[in-house]
Design an enzyme around this catalytic site. Structure first.
Site, PDB file in Angstrom:
ATOM      1  N   ASP A  55       0.974  -1.195   0.156  1.00  0.00           N
ATOM      2  CA  ASP A  55      -0.050   0.109  -0.039  1.00  0.00           C
ATOM      3  C   ASP A  55       0.833   1.314   0.018  1.00  0.00           C
ATOM      4  OD1 ASP A  55      -2.302   1.929   0.429  1.00  0.00           O
ATOM      5  OD2 ASP A  55      -3.394   0.249   1.245  1.00  0.00           O
TER       6      ASP A  55
ATOM      7  N   HIS B  80       2.216   2.133  -3.137  1.00  0.00           N
ATOM      8  CA  HIS B  80       1.236   3.067  -3.613  1.00  0.00           C
ATOM      9  C   HIS B  80       1.868   4.205  -3.640  1.00  0.00           C
ATOM     10  CE1 HIS B  80      -2.277   0.157  -3.263  1.00  0.00           C
ATOM     11  NE2 HIS B  80      -1.307  -0.707  -3.794  1.00  0.00           N
TER      12      HIS B  80
END
Ligand SMILES: *[C@@H]1O[C@H](CO)[C@@H](O)[C@H](O)[C@H]1NC(C)=O
Ligand SMILES: *[C@@H]1O[C@H](CO)[C@@H](O)[C@H](O)[C@H]1NC(C)=O
Length: 410
Positions: free
Chosen positions: A233, A256
């Site tokens: 993430d 991310h």
């Protein structure tokens, strides 16, 4: 300078009548609390939680003058159930020297009866330093199978714990550790002032859900630097209530990217004075982005991204005011977090997607003073492939930007 030093030495000598050697003088008023002296086995099987709690209590309640060092020795693996180390502590500085490994429980049943928000938490400790070249392993894989999408609140059955949480810790230092496979976020810093996180190595698989590297919330004067983060993430996420944040020297990927937000989920969020500098994103899903939910309020302002490199990033530069990860029950609203004074300066690299700059601002609350200067992004698919940028209600100016972002205008 010299006079001060002499006074300091005289002060040290007067408090250590018993010391005879210089090496002892440098250790004056430092008390060591080795967890193995408090009963920790470090065999990777025995539950060492109570021994750690005892060492913590002793260190935290030690004499007010001087400093306490809790030592977690090398070449041992300490199994810990969820534990919380709370202050306030009597010494003005508490050091936790992590040289060994710390692992979480291997079975979910070992977690029953515990508050599931975090695994290891420090709260209300001022002047805390956690450092060393040890490793913290959150045993994440068993949590990842039925993870929540979009981080719903604790109590939800799919909700996994944060591995390492710092709450209300002013003057916090975290340095040198390796953090692997957290059930959810690896490191959360919330409601802290004066924080330096440095030389960290955070690793979890690209496919692991919600395993943000570092989350900062409701904190001020935070410096995150010189760290390598590869997760499933956000490498770093800055949430509401945070200001004066400096991020530099981060190698991010997979993951991310570096995110401000998501802001304004059903409320007011404010963030300001954030500088992200000298960071490299490799094959990340997003590069640098600011994301907010529809219907929020507050602001995100005075944010700069400088000297950023992208290597085959999917969405290099993004402002997304339509954030809604579940893609279910996404609302449209006329209120939004106001985004202003954002600069992207000296940014270069390649993108896997053709839309390399996506400035999607709220239709009712414009983004203002977005500045892009010396930004060069090309395709990583083939060198000649055409790339472009898009905007919704984004206002500002561009200079030396390729591809040309004509949609960004005063
Ligand atoms: C930039 O970051 C790298 C680590 O990614 C570091 O080695 C280097 O010293 C930094 N450069 C500057 C100018 O801060
Ligand atoms: C830009 O971002 C918005 C918001 O996430 C998204 O809906 C849109 O599809 C993106 N545009 C392109 C061309 O990728």
């Amino acid at each position: 300078m010299q006079v001060q030093l002499i006074i300091l030495l005289v002060g040290m000598l007067s408090t250590t009548l018993a010391s005879t050697s210089l090496s002892r003088i440098s250790l004056v008023s430092t008390t060591i609390f080795d967890v193995t002296k408090f009963g920790a086995k470090g065999d990777g099987k025995s539950d060492d939680s109570q021994a750690f709690v005892k060492a913590w209590k002793a260190a935290c309640q030690a004499q007010r003058i001087g400093r306490s060092i809790i030592v977690i020795p090398a070449r041992k693996t300490f199994l810990l159930k969820p534990v919380s180390f709370s202050g306030p502590c009597k010494p003005s500085r508490v050091f936790v020297q992590v040289s060994g490994n710390i692992v979480g429980p291997a079975k979910k049943s070992d977690w029953s009866g515990y508050h599931l928000d975090s695994w290891l938490s420090f709260s209300m400790v001022n002047g805390l330093t956690v450092s060393g070249n040890g490793r913290i392993d959150g045993q994440g894989p068993m949590w990842w199978k039925n993870a929540c999408v979009g981080n719903p609140p604790p109590g939800t059955t799919c909700h996994a714990p944060v591995a390492l949480m710092f709450k209300r810790c002013n003057n916090l230092r975290l340095n040198g550790l390796t953090h692997i496979n957290s059930p959810r976020v690896h490191i959360t810093v919330t409601t802290c002032k004066g924080v330096i996180l440095s030389n960290l190595h955070i690793i979890a698989p690209e496919t692991s859900p919600n395993t943000d590297g570092i989350n900062i919330a409701s904190s001020t004067n935070v410096n995150i630097r010189d760290s390598i983060i590869g997760t499933g993430d956000d490498c770093i996420a800055i949430s509401g209530g945070s200001s004066n944040i400096k991020i530099s020297g981060i190698m991010c990927g997979p993951g991310h990217g570096i995110s401000i937000g998501a802001l304004g989920k059903g409320g007011v969020d404010v963030v300001e004075n954030i500088q992200v500098q000298n960071c490299t994103m490799t094959k990340t899903l997003a590069g640098v982005r600011i994301k907010s939910w529809q219907g929020g309020r507050g602001y995100a302002r005075k944010i700069s991204f400088k000297a950023i490199k992208f290597d085959a990033v999917y969405n290099p530069i993004m402002i997304d005011q339509y954030y809604c990860p579940t893609q279910k029950d996404c609302i449209t609203s006329t209120s939004a977090v106001k985004i202003s004074d954002i600069s992207f300066i000296g940014i270069a690299g390649t993108s896997q997607m053709d839309n390399v700059v996506n400035l999607s601002c709220s239709k009712s609350v414009a983004c203002t003073n977005i500045v892009m200067d010396s930004v060069y992004i090309s395709s990583s698919v083939t060198p000649k492939r055409k790339v472009f940028g898009t905007c919704i209600n984004a206002h500002g100016r561009v200079s030396h930007v390729k591809p040309s972002i004509n949609c960004l205008k005063p």
